[in-house]
Design a protein around this motif. Structure first.
Motif, PDB file in Angstrom:
ATOM      1  N   GLU A 275      22.162  31.977  62.580  1.00 58.14           N
ATOM      2  CA  GLU A 275      23.475  32.607  62.180  1.00 58.14           C
ATOM      3  C   GLU A 275      24.313  31.647  61.870  1.00 58.14           C
ATOM      4  OE1 GLU A 275      26.682  35.820  64.278  1.00 58.14           O
ATOM      5  OE2 GLU A 275      24.691  35.144  65.197  1.00 58.14           O
ATOM      6  N   VAL A 276      25.235  31.512  60.944  1.00 57.09           N
ATOM      7  CA  VAL A 276      26.310  30.820  60.786  1.00 57.09           C
ATOM      8  C   VAL A 276      27.611  31.324  61.412  1.00 57.09           C
ATOM      9  CG1 VAL A 276      27.965  29.612  59.143  1.00 57.09           C
ATOM     10  CG2 VAL A 276      25.517  30.374  58.452  1.00 57.09           C
ATOM     11  N   GLU A 278      30.453  29.391  62.012  1.00 55.66           N
ATOM     12  CA  GLU A 278      31.644  28.586  61.245  1.00 55.66           C
ATOM     13  C   GLU A 278      31.103  27.726  60.243  1.00 55.66           C
ATOM     14  OE1 GLU A 278      34.697  29.364  61.801  1.00 55.66           O
ATOM     15  OE2 GLU A 278      34.391  30.788  63.628  1.00 55.66           O
ATOM     16  N   ARG A 283      29.870  31.698  56.079  1.00 54.11           N
ATOM     17  CA  ARG A 283      29.214  32.852  56.594  1.00 54.11           C
ATOM     18  C   ARG A 283      29.344  34.034  55.410  1.00 54.11           C
ATOM     19  NH1 ARG A 283      28.428  34.657  61.900  1.00 54.11           N
ATOM     20  NH2 ARG A 283      28.461  37.216  62.178  1.00 54.11           N
ATOM     21  N   GLN A 284      30.391  34.091  55.029  1.00 55.10           N
ATOM     22  CA  GLN A 284      30.483  35.211  54.167  1.00 55.10           C
ATOM     23  C   GLN A 284      29.729  34.824  52.704  1.00 55.10           C
ATOM     24  OE1 GLN A 284      32.312  37.881  54.147  1.00 55.10           O
ATOM     25  NE2 GLN A 284      31.818  38.515  51.805  1.00 55.10           N
ATOM     26  N   THR A 287      26.281  35.975  53.383  1.00 55.29           N
ATOM     27  CA  THR A 287      26.140  37.405  53.667  1.00 55.29           C
ATOM     28  C   THR A 287      25.908  38.021  52.013  1.00 55.29           C
ATOM     29  OG1 THR A 287      27.497  37.278  55.567  1.00 55.29           O
ATOM     30  CG2 THR A 287      27.101  39.367  54.244  1.00 55.29           C
TER      31      THR A 287
END
Length: 299
Positions: A275-276, A278, A283-284, A287
């Protein structure tokens, strides 16, 4: 000091052939008169050295002159064999082993078997080895090469270049060459270099003393903060120097990495175990990419 300069002068003449007295004086930071005195000293010691006048003159050694093995100390001989042992362990230097055997016999020293390095993957390396050997030949013979190159911007271009050096950096092999298309020096990653051809055309440029000052043309780096499931601990500890854990056994790591097209692929290679945290824009981006992947599979 003079003895050291005399030996260095011999090494320079053996490597480069005829050299002007003025150039030697400038290199050793002495006068031209001192250089000629050094020539007389070497000649008196039995070294076949000659000084010829005129525009094309200079100082040179007899073409049949070779250095006696006694001029190398035991430590220097050992260093040569140790260095060759390292080269013999590197992909592309498989012919070095025979040279080590010959030098071991010449030096009357046992070959130091001190290192073993294997840069190969588990896949067949025949094509990679052929590419490496062809580029080595082109560099040594000063042959112009042509090839197709796939850049990180997902573009394929036809290139023609003067090969300078093979460089191993960041777990990858690169070719450093003067690109005739861009009219500048460039790094080319060997894994993206296809359809290599060695032309009959050669070049006169002497790149043997060229100092590679340019850095690899990498995009700006980003500082990643990542969280990993404990099931992937074996890989996390392999790839990250500093790893922290929480009370649940999950792992946390940080790294600075170029924000290139390969970054997202690297993160996704950890599957559902990463999981990213930062930065938010990475992160976006992950996704959105996962959404596209899900859409592709649903269709």
């Amino acid at each position: 000091m003079q003895e050291s300069r005399l030996f260095r002068m011999i090494y320079q003449l053996l490597e480069k052939g005829k050299i002007r007295a003025g150039d030697l004086a400038q290199q050793f930071e002495v006068s031209v008169r001192t250089i000629y005195r050094d020539v007389d000293a070497l000649s008196a010691a039995g070294i076949p050295i000659y000084a010829s006048p005129g525009r094309n003159g200079g100082i040179e050694l007899d073409k049949n002159f070779i250095l006696s093995k006694s001029l190398l100390s035991q430590e220097e001989k050992q260093q040569i064999l140790q260095s060759l042992q390292g080269l013999a362990s590197v992909n592309g230097f498989h012919y070095t082993q025979q040279l080590m055997i010959k030098l071991s016999a010449l030096f009357q020293m046992r070959n130091p078997n001190w290192i073993e390095v294997d840069f190969n993957t588990w896949q067949s390396q025949n094509k990679e080895q052929e590419l490496f050997d062809s580029l080595k030949e082109a560099i040594c013979c000063k042959q112009v090469i042509s090839f197709c190159y796939f850049s990180s911007q997902e573009k394929m271009t036809q290139r023609k270049a003067k090969p300078v050096r093979l460089v191993f950096k960041g777990q990858n092999w690169y070719l450093y060459a003067y690109c005739l298309l861009r009219q500048d020096f460039r790094f080319f990653k060997l894994s993206r270099l296809k359809k290599l051809k060695l032309a009959e055309e050669t070049f006169e440029d002497d790149f043997s003393d060229l100092v590679i000052e340019k850095k690899l043309n990498l995009p700006p780096t980003v500082h990643l903060s990542l969280k990993f499931d404990r099931k992937l601990a074996f890989r996390v500890y392999d790839e990250f120097l500093e790893v922290k854990t929480d009370t649940e056994g999950d792992l946390y790591a940080e790294l600075d990495i170029p924000d290139s097209a390969l970054l997202d692929s690297y993160i996704l290679s950890f599957g559902d175990a990463v999981e990213v945290l930062e930065p938010a824009f990475i992160r976006q981006r992950i996704t959105e990419k996962l959404g596209k992947i899900l859409k592709r599979y649903k269709s």
